[in-house]
Design a protein around this motif. Structure first.
Motif, PDB file in Angstrom:
ATOM      1  N   LYS A 196       0.857  -1.188   0.000  1.00 31.42           N
ATOM      2  CA  LYS A 196       0.000   0.000   0.000  1.00 31.42           C
ATOM      3  C   LYS A 196       0.895   1.241   0.000  1.00 31.42           C
ATOM      4  N   LEU A 197       0.665   2.130  -0.946  1.00 31.61           N
ATOM      5  CA  LEU A 197       1.478   3.338  -1.062  1.00 31.61           C
ATOM      6  C   LEU A 197       0.847   4.495  -0.285  1.00 31.61           C
ATOM      7  N   THR A 198       1.714   5.330   0.280  1.00 35.99           N
ATOM      8  CA  THR A 198       1.226   6.563   0.893  1.00 35.99           C
ATOM      9  C   THR A 198       0.848   7.533  -0.224  1.00 35.99           C
ATOM     10  N   LYS A 199       0.201   8.622   0.130  1.00 32.87           N
ATOM     11  CA  LYS A 199      -0.190   9.619  -0.871  1.00 32.87           C
ATOM     12  C   LYS A 199       1.035  10.156  -1.616  1.00 32.87           C
ATOM     13  N   LYS A 200       2.116  10.452  -0.865  1.00 33.44           N
ATOM     14  CA  LYS A 200       3.356  10.968  -1.480  1.00 33.44           C
ATOM     15  C   LYS A 200       3.973   9.921  -2.414  1.00 33.44           C
ATOM     16  N   GLU A 201       4.019   8.666  -1.964  1.00 35.38           N
ATOM     17  CA  GLU A 201       4.610   7.604  -2.779  1.00 35.38           C
ATOM     18  C   GLU A 201       3.828   7.408  -4.076  1.00 35.38           C
ATOM     19  N   ASN A 202       2.511   7.447  -3.967  1.00 35.85           N
ATOM     20  CA  ASN A 202       1.661   7.285  -5.146  1.00 35.85           C
ATOM     21  C   ASN A 202       1.903   8.421  -6.151  1.00 35.85           C
ATOM     22  N   GLN A 203       1.965   9.640  -5.656  1.00 33.60           N
ATOM     23  CA  GLN A 203       2.227  10.802  -6.512  1.00 33.60           C
ATOM     24  C   GLN A 203       3.595  10.705  -7.178  1.00 33.60           C
ATOM     25  N   PHE A 204       4.578  10.300  -6.397  1.00 29.10           N
ATOM     26  CA  PHE A 204       5.950  10.233  -6.886  1.00 29.10           C
ATOM     27  C   PHE A 204       6.099   9.166  -7.966  1.00 29.10           C
ATOM     28  N   LEU A 205       5.526   7.983  -7.721  1.00 32.97           N
ATOM     29  CA  LEU A 205       5.631   6.900  -8.692  1.00 32.97           C
ATOM     30  C   LEU A 205       4.900   7.267  -9.989  1.00 32.97           C
ATOM     31  N   LYS A 206       3.738   7.875  -9.873  1.00 32.82           N
ATOM     32  CA  LYS A 206       2.994   8.320 -11.061  1.00 32.82           C
ATOM     33  C   LYS A 206       3.833   9.328 -11.859  1.00 32.82           C
ATOM     34  N   LEU A 207       4.474  10.240 -11.163  1.00 32.00           N
ATOM     35  CA  LEU A 207       5.322  11.254 -11.804  1.00 32.00           C
ATOM     36  C   LEU A 207       6.505  10.602 -12.525  1.00 32.00           C
ATOM     37  N   LEU A 208       7.152   9.657 -11.869  1.00 29.93           N
ATOM     38  CA  LEU A 208       8.301   8.951 -12.457  1.00 29.93           C
ATOM     39  C   LEU A 208       7.907   8.209 -13.735  1.00 29.93           C
ATOM     40  N   ILE A 209       6.733   7.560 -13.698  1.00 28.99           N
ATOM     41  CA  ILE A 209       6.270   6.779 -14.853  1.00 28.99           C
ATOM     42  C   ILE A 209       5.859   7.690 -16.005  1.00 28.99           C
ATOM     43  N   GLN A 210       5.068   8.698 -15.689  1.00 28.33           N
ATOM     44  CA  GLN A 210       4.512   9.549 -16.744  1.00 28.33           C
ATOM     45  C   GLN A 210       5.570  10.446 -17.392  1.00 28.33           C
ATOM     46  N   LYS A 211       6.498  10.965 -16.594  1.00 31.06           N
ATOM     47  CA  LYS A 211       7.544  11.843 -17.148  1.00 31.06           C
ATOM     48  C   LYS A 211       8.648  11.040 -17.824  1.00 31.06           C
ATOM     49  N   ASN A 212       8.899   9.824 -17.304  1.00 30.15           N
ATOM     50  CA  ASN A 212       9.931   8.946 -17.857  1.00 30.15           C
ATOM     51  C   ASN A 212      11.275   9.664 -18.015  1.00 30.15           C
ATOM     52  N   ARG A 213      11.665  10.350 -16.967  1.00 31.54           N
ATOM     53  CA  ARG A 213      12.943  11.086 -16.941  1.00 31.54           C
ATOM     54  C   ARG A 213      13.330  11.304 -15.483  1.00 31.54           C
ATOM     55  N   ILE A 214      14.434  12.026 -15.269  1.00 27.48           N
ATOM     56  CA  ILE A 214      14.840  12.353 -13.894  1.00 27.48           C
ATOM     57  C   ILE A 214      13.830  13.336 -13.292  1.00 27.48           C
ATOM     58  N   ILE A 215      13.361  13.017 -12.101  1.00 29.10           N
ATOM     59  CA  ILE A 215      12.526  13.957 -11.344  1.00 29.10           C
ATOM     60  C   ILE A 215      13.456  14.653 -10.355  1.00 29.10           C
TER      61      ILE A 215
END
Length: 228
Positions: free
Chosen positions: A159-178
């Motif tokens: 189960k992901l926290t709100k921050k973890e969920n946001q971060f993983l979505k960002l990493l996948i969608q941007k597909n670059r260094i965050i």
């Protein structure tokens, strides 16, 4: 069928219900080669028990089975589960059957005989149904469901926290260094400040929920996801 789509099927489980033994054995042989787990039932009662025990990702069921139809089976499942994907097979082209089946939110309705072409087309529709449901295939056997804030593997569920969920979505969608700056502005937007200690603890806990060596630290810049 596209090789990428075939590889994605290996992350999912399927329940197949069919009363005719010959058809059941033939289709089962194909499904076993494609899915992570395959459960096979010869009637609706058996299928429902297998559904309850195993919670498969996809149900493929024939309509006409002894005692209870495939439609009755899916109606019973739909009362408690609106998410599971369903493919119905039938020798019937009767409009009433089709209209009743349509109300069950199907991925596909296959008219028998079930050819490999028809089956693969339906399985392709099954995979594509996840594109709009915000479910991502991280690595073989690892699924990220953004809507549920959940990462699932064959043996575990994280189960992901709100921050973890946001971060993983960002990493996948941007597909670059965050970058660290992006992390602070987006992930920590509701907090006052992203302290180094808070970020280190966040990353340490987050890594435990991901496939090994997939979150890379780019020194002095930020993080990126490496899924190859």
């Amino acid at each position: 069928m596209d090789k990428a789509l075939i590889s994605k099927l290996s992350s999912f489980s399927v329940l197949y219900a069919e009363d005719e033994e010959g058809i059941r054995n033939n289709i089962n042989e194909i499904l076993k080669q494609l899915f992570k787990k395959t459960f096979v039932a010869k009637n609706a009662k058996e299928a429902f028990n297998m559904y309850e025990s195993n919670k498969p990702d996809l149900i493929i069921t024939d309509i006409k089975m002894p005692n209870e139809t495939g439609i009755e089976l899916i109606k019973k499942i739909r009362k408690r589960d609106s998410k599971v994907r369903v493919i119905i097979t039938s020798a019937h082209t009767d409009l009433d059957y089709m209209l009743e089946a349509t109300e069950l939110h199907l991925v596909k309705y296959i008219i028998k005989p079930i050819t490999e072409g028809k089956l693969f087309e339906a399985l392709e529709a099954f995979i594509k149904s996840y594109d709009t449901a915000r479910v991502y295939n991280l690595k073989e056997g690892w699924l990220f469901d953004e809507s549920k804030s959940l990462i699932t593997t064959e043996n575990n569920e994280f189960k992901l926290t709100k921050k973890e969920n946001q971060f993983l979505k960002l990493l996948i969608q941007k597909n670059r260094i965050i970058t660290y700056e992006e992390m602070e502005n987006i992930i920590w937007s509701e907090d006052n400040i992203m302290t180094p200690n808070a970020m280190r603890l966040f990353i340490k806990n987050f890594r435990k929920k991901l496939p090994e060596n997939t979150l890379r630290n780019i020194q002095g810049t930020g993080y990126r996801l490496v899924l190859d």
